[in-house]
Design an enzyme around this catalytic site. Sequence first.
Site, PDB file in Angstrom:
ATOM      1  N   CYS A   1      51.744  24.381  42.162  1.00  0.00           N
ATOM      2  CA  CYS A   1      51.088  25.437  41.394  1.00  0.00           C
ATOM      3  C   CYS A   1      49.599  25.136  41.247  1.00  0.00           C
ATOM      4  O   CYS A   1      49.212  24.029  40.880  1.00  0.00           O
ATOM      5  CB  CYS A   1      51.744  25.541  40.016  1.00  0.00           C
ATOM      6  SG  CYS A   1      50.960  26.749  38.925  1.00  0.00           S
TER       7      CYS A   1
ATOM      8  N   CYS B   1      48.904  24.275  37.331  1.00  0.00           N
ATOM      9  CA  CYS B   1      49.478  23.134  36.613  1.00  0.00           C
ATOM     10  C   CYS B   1      50.010  22.026  37.518  1.00  0.00           C
ATOM     11  O   CYS B   1      50.524  21.028  37.032  1.00  0.00           O
ATOM     12  CB  CYS B   1      50.569  23.604  35.655  1.00  0.00           C
ATOM     13  SG  CYS B   1      52.105  24.114  36.460  1.00  0.00           S
TER      14      CYS B   1
ATOM     15  N   CYS C   1      55.416  30.581  38.206  1.00  0.00           N
ATOM     16  CA  CYS C   1      55.669  29.170  37.956  1.00  0.00           C
ATOM     17  C   CYS C   1      56.406  29.077  36.623  1.00  0.00           C
ATOM     18  O   CYS C   1      55.930  29.602  35.608  1.00  0.00           O
ATOM     19  CB  CYS C   1      54.352  28.397  37.901  1.00  0.00           C
ATOM     20  SG  CYS C   1      54.538  26.677  37.399  1.00  0.00           S
TER      21      CYS C   1
ATOM     22  N   CYS D   1      54.213  27.074  33.784  1.00  0.00           N
ATOM     23  CA  CYS D   1      53.020  27.616  33.119  1.00  0.00           C
ATOM     24  C   CYS D   1      52.919  29.137  33.138  1.00  0.00           C
ATOM     25  O   CYS D   1      52.051  29.706  32.485  1.00  0.00           O
ATOM     26  CB  CYS D   1      51.756  27.008  33.729  1.00  0.00           C
ATOM     27  SG  CYS D   1      51.367  27.607  35.392  1.00  0.00           S
TER      28      CYS D   1
ATOM     29  N   CYS E   1      57.444  35.440  49.105  1.00  0.00           N
ATOM     30  CA  CYS E   1      56.146  35.819  49.655  1.00  0.00           C
ATOM     31  C   CYS E   1      55.091  35.440  48.610  1.00  0.00           C
ATOM     32  O   CYS E   1      54.979  36.085  47.574  1.00  0.00           O
ATOM     33  CB  CYS E   1      56.150  37.319  49.938  1.00  0.00           C
ATOM     34  SG  CYS E   1      54.706  37.899  50.817  1.00  0.00           S
TER      35      CYS E   1
END
Length: 131
Positions: free
Chosen positions: A48, A51, A97, A100, A120
């Site tokens: 991510c 984070c 995510c 976060c 995607c």
Amino acid sequence: MAYKIELDREKLKKELTSLEYNVCLNHGTEAPFQNEFWDNKAEGIYTCKCCNTPLFSSDTKFDSGTGWPSYFKPINDEVIEEIEDASLGMVRVEVRCAACGSHLGHVFPDGPAPTHLRYCINSVSLNFEPK
């Protein structure tokens, strides 16, 4: 939803490019075929952007022909959150995510075996850690 990691929007506004900020925090989308990872063939882990939570492995990446990096599954089901998205007059499933809440992209039921899913994902919502 309350996330384990609370994002500091002001800090991220200074750290991220305007496109990264728009995609990750405002649920935007980057252009296809003009992004960093759509044709990346290196082995490693995609994390991510906001984070650094590990999200996808290069082992599950495939060329979907869409111009965005695509994966048939996340590292595990706990690292992503899937949310119904009807924002463009159609129903899709948004991927965030789970740590976060950063927007990653969407998942579609047209991927390869074994899952038949296509995650995607926007390149700008990811970092890449090569093996």
